[in-house]
Enzyme design. Structure first.
Site, short mmCIF file in Angstrom:
data_model
loop_
_atom_site.label_atom_id
_atom_site.label_comp_id
_atom_site.label_asym_id
_atom_site.label_seq_id
_atom_site.Cartn_x
_atom_site.Cartn_y
_atom_site.Cartn_z
N ASP A 103 18.10 -20.66 13.42
CA ASP A 103 17.00 -20.13 12.61
C ASP A 103 15.84 -19.78 13.54
O ASP A 103 15.88 -20.06 14.73
CB ASP A 103 16.62 -21.10 11.49
CG ASP A 103 16.03 -22.39 12.01
OD1 ASP A 103 15.93 -22.55 13.25
OD2 ASP A 103 15.66 -23.24 11.20
N ASP A 301 23.27 -22.77 3.76
CA ASP A 301 23.16 -23.94 4.63
C ASP A 301 22.33 -24.98 3.95
O ASP A 301 21.45 -24.65 3.15
CB ASP A 301 22.50 -23.54 5.96
CG ASP A 301 21.04 -23.17 5.78
OD1 ASP A 301 20.17 -24.01 6.08
OD2 ASP A 301 20.76 -22.06 5.30
#
Ligand SMILES: [Zn+2]
Length: 391
Positions: A103, A301
């Site tokens: 990320d 996720d």
């Protein structure tokens, strides 16, 4: 003969295999230089490059996980991105031969900022253990401006500036297969004016991020902003559709309850590019999984299945069970009779209950392996059902 750019294009592919006739659910395959991911797929969170719970690389094989997502911010905080690059990236550093996602640090703008301040999750009520605090506590986000975000390190309090350029550089150094544009992840408490400002700033940062050089072995996910406001979500979806990115993530705040999240995804669905994989960021607990897949989500996720494992909760086909309860001490049966994971084949509830009572580290490790395997098995069945038009 294929040209270099044609060969590079083929290294990464998303192929849609079957589309449900009853919903927006679909199955597909993501191809990367480090292997394939069958979608819809769960991406376990590996904060520092490894899944928490003390799993080694042999344990990973027992979980059936296809890929993992790692948090760039924590590698910056530990000042290790350059070191990882010298060794050859996260795959080499952690002996991992699966696709890796990193990320951008945008989530920490929320989790260390307004999220920490008010004790909130991305959906106001989705994490019951994170009840909203009456009095704001200290935020580690000192300022957000055109340049980027000024953090105070959660580890040693030093100043960290994260910008679109520095996020791109750090993710290039970490060398994941998939990286994310740097955004401002808003709070479920933000009003429309703030959400619009955060969206516009994120869009500016996306352009800067895309002008920063990354590795040719990486692909990018764009992130749709706009909170719980239909017009903003649609505007941001159109903006992200036009970017040169491999996949599209739905980011930002998702409202105060699950219904707000479903509504938000359906607004995005009005405009989103259906040829690209769709990732719902940070959401993936069991009770929303089927619904979000039916709304066309290919990837999700969530840290919850591994976090609850470390706290004694096993996911089973008959609902979650708490392995810390001593009532289980006489149960010489597996966690789930329908599960053929390594843990269910070799350990009983009584044993695992004993490990928790004795505070032995193996307890959390065993439940983490089981919970991940349980989710992967569930997803295998969902993919089969979609393929047979029974989902
Ligand atoms: Zn099991």
């Amino acid at each position: 003969m294929k040209t270099k750019s044609e060969m590079q294009k083929e290294m990464f592919k998303f192929e849609i295999e079957k589309i449900s006739k009853k919903s927006k659910a679909r199955t597909g395959m993501i191809t990367t230089p480090h292997g394939k991911v069958k979608t819809p797929a769960f991406i376990p969170v590996a904060t520092f490059g490894v899944i928490k719970g003390g799993l080694d690389f042999k344990d990973y094989q027992k979980t059936k996980t296809q890929c993992q997502i790692t948090n760039t911010f924590h590698f910056i905080d530990l000042d290790r991105t350059k070191e990882v690059e010298k060794i050859g990236g996260l795959h080499k550093f952690f002996n991992c031969n699966k696709p890796i996602f990193t990320d951008s640090g945008g989530f920490q703008v929320f989790s260390l900022g307004k999220g920490a301040e008010f004790g909130l999750g991305k959906i106001g009520s989705i994490f019951p253990e994170q009840r909203r605090r009456e009095k704001p506590s200290n935020s580690l986000v000192k300022r957000i401006n055109d340049r980027g975000v000024h953090f105070k390190s959660p580890r040693d309090g030093r100043e960290i500036w994260l910008t679109p350029e520095s996020s791109a550089l750090a993710q290039k150094e970490l060398g994941a297969d998939f990286i994310y544009l740097f955004d401002v992840c808003g709070s479920p408490l933000d009003g429309k004016k703030t959400t619009k400002e955060e969206m516009e700033l994120s869009h500016e940062w996306f352009k800067r991020f895309l002008n920063t050089k990354i590795s040719s072995n990486q692909r990018i996910f764009g992130i749709i902003q706009g909170g719980i406001y239909r017009d903003l979500r649609i505007k941001s979806t159109e903006f992200v559709n036009d970017l040169d990115v491999f996949g599209i993530a739905i980011g930002g705040a998702l409202g105060k309850k699950k219904e707000d999240m479903y509504k938000t995804i359906s607004w995005v669905n009005e405009k989103i590019d259906w040829q690209k994989p769709h990732h719902l960021l940070g959401i993936g607990d069991l009770d929303v999984m089927e619904k979000i897949i039916k709304l066309g989500i290919d990837l999700f996720d969530c840290a919850l299945p591994t976090r609850i494992a470390r706290h004694g909760m096993a996911l089973t086909s008959k609902g979650p069970i708490d392995l810390k309860k001593s009532i289980l001490k006489d149960k010489f049966k597996p966690l789930d009779r329908n599960c053929d994971c390594f843990v269910c084949q070799n350990y009983t509830q009584a044993q695992i209950n004993f490990f928790f009572k004795a505070k032995e580290q193996i307890a959390g490790r065993l439940l983490t392996i089981h919970n991940l395997y349980f989710i992967e098995t569930l997803l295998e069945k969902i993919r089969e059902k979609i393929a047979e038009n029974k989902f």
